[in-house]
Design a protein around this motif. Structure first.
Motif, PDB file in Angstrom:
ATOM      1  N   TYR A  72      36.202  30.035  42.084  1.00 40.97           N
ATOM      2  CA  TYR A  72      37.491  29.384  41.891  1.00 40.97           C
ATOM      3  C   TYR A  72      38.167  29.813  40.591  1.00 40.97           C
ATOM      4  O   TYR A  72      39.253  29.348  40.290  1.00 40.97           O
ATOM      5  CB  TYR A  72      37.306  27.860  41.907  1.00 40.97           C
ATOM      6  N   GLY A  73      37.561  30.679  39.836  1.00 38.12           N
ATOM      7  CA  GLY A  73      38.136  31.150  38.588  1.00 38.12           C
ATOM      8  C   GLY A  73      39.050  32.336  38.819  1.00 38.12           C
ATOM      9  O   GLY A  73      39.253  32.794  39.944  1.00 38.12           O
ATOM     10  N   PRO A  74      39.626  32.850  37.746  1.00 34.29           N
ATOM     11  CA  PRO A  74      40.498  34.024  37.887  1.00 34.29           C
ATOM     12  C   PRO A  74      39.706  35.249  38.338  1.00 34.29           C
ATOM     13  O   PRO A  74      38.503  35.363  38.091  1.00 34.29           O
ATOM     14  CB  PRO A  74      41.066  34.212  36.480  1.00 34.29           C
ATOM     15  N   ARG A  75      40.381  36.154  39.004  1.00 34.17           N
ATOM     16  CA  ARG A  75      39.727  37.351  39.544  1.00 34.17           C
ATOM     17  C   ARG A  75      39.190  38.278  38.450  1.00 34.17           C
ATOM     18  O   ARG A  75      38.370  39.127  38.707  1.00 34.17           O
ATOM     19  CB  ARG A  75      40.688  38.130  40.437  1.00 34.17           C
ATOM     20  N   SER A  76      39.646  38.096  37.231  1.00 27.96           N
ATOM     21  CA  SER A  76      39.144  38.940  36.142  1.00 27.96           C
ATOM     22  C   SER A  76      37.690  38.614  35.796  1.00 27.96           C
ATOM     23  O   SER A  76      37.029  39.395  35.118  1.00 27.96           O
ATOM     24  CB  SER A  76      40.024  38.779  34.906  1.00 27.96           C
ATOM     25  N   ILE A  77      37.179  37.487  36.261  1.00 25.50           N
ATOM     26  CA  ILE A  77      35.788  37.104  36.001  1.00 25.50           C
ATOM     27  C   ILE A  77      34.831  37.840  36.940  1.00 25.50           C
ATOM     28  O   ILE A  77      33.683  38.100  36.595  1.00 25.50           O
ATOM     29  CB  ILE A  77      35.628  35.578  36.139  1.00 25.50           C
ATOM     30  N   TRP A  78      35.283  38.208  38.133  1.00 24.61           N
ATOM     31  CA  TRP A  78      34.423  38.815  39.141  1.00 24.61           C
ATOM     32  C   TRP A  78      33.697  40.074  38.663  1.00 24.61           C
ATOM     33  O   TRP A  78      32.499  40.212  38.924  1.00 24.61           O
ATOM     34  CB  TRP A  78      35.221  39.103  40.410  1.00 24.61           C
TER      35      TRP A  78
END
Length: 123
Positions: A72-78
């Motif tokens: 559920y976090g921003p895609r930059s965390i992936w």
């Protein structure tokens, strides 16, 4: 473009519900029971280890996605979360490379020696 238009184009991120947490918790408990059951059945040394590793990686993946809020976090965390799994793969590969290439002389130092490298003793 007004502020209302900008707010409408943003993707709304929602957090997991209590039901989602409960469902993941139940799945983790089922995987735990499956791991315990797997330890009681002998599929052969290699297959048991492989199955246990796959179950552990599945549990880790669920914990990272839901309880650490990567899903559920921003895609930059992936990419950073994926880098952790890449490092885990590197460490497992290096560990298994070391473990499988140990070749102590048979019957001198069986501690740490893989059982499939030891020649069977004749009786």
């Amino acid at each position: 473009m007004s502020n209302a238009d900008i707010k409408d184009t943003r993707r709304v991120r929602r957090s997991p519900s209590v039901g989602t947490y409960f469902l993941i918790y139940v799945v983790l408990l089922l995987l735990l029971v499956f791991t315990i059951g797997l330890s009681l059945v002998d599929f052969g040394h290699h297959w048991n280890n492989l199955a246990a590793l796959l179950i552990a990686i599945t549990k880790a993946f669920l914990i990272v996605l839901f309880f650490m809020h990567v899903r559920y976090g921003p895609r930059s965390i992936w990419p950073f979360a994926a880098a952790g799994f890449v490092w885990l793969g590197i460490f497992l590969t290096l560990t298994m490379t070391d473990y499988l290439t140990r070749n102590h002389p048979p019957a001198i130092s069986p501690r740490g020696e893989p059982h499939f490298l030891v020649e069977p003793q004749s009786r």
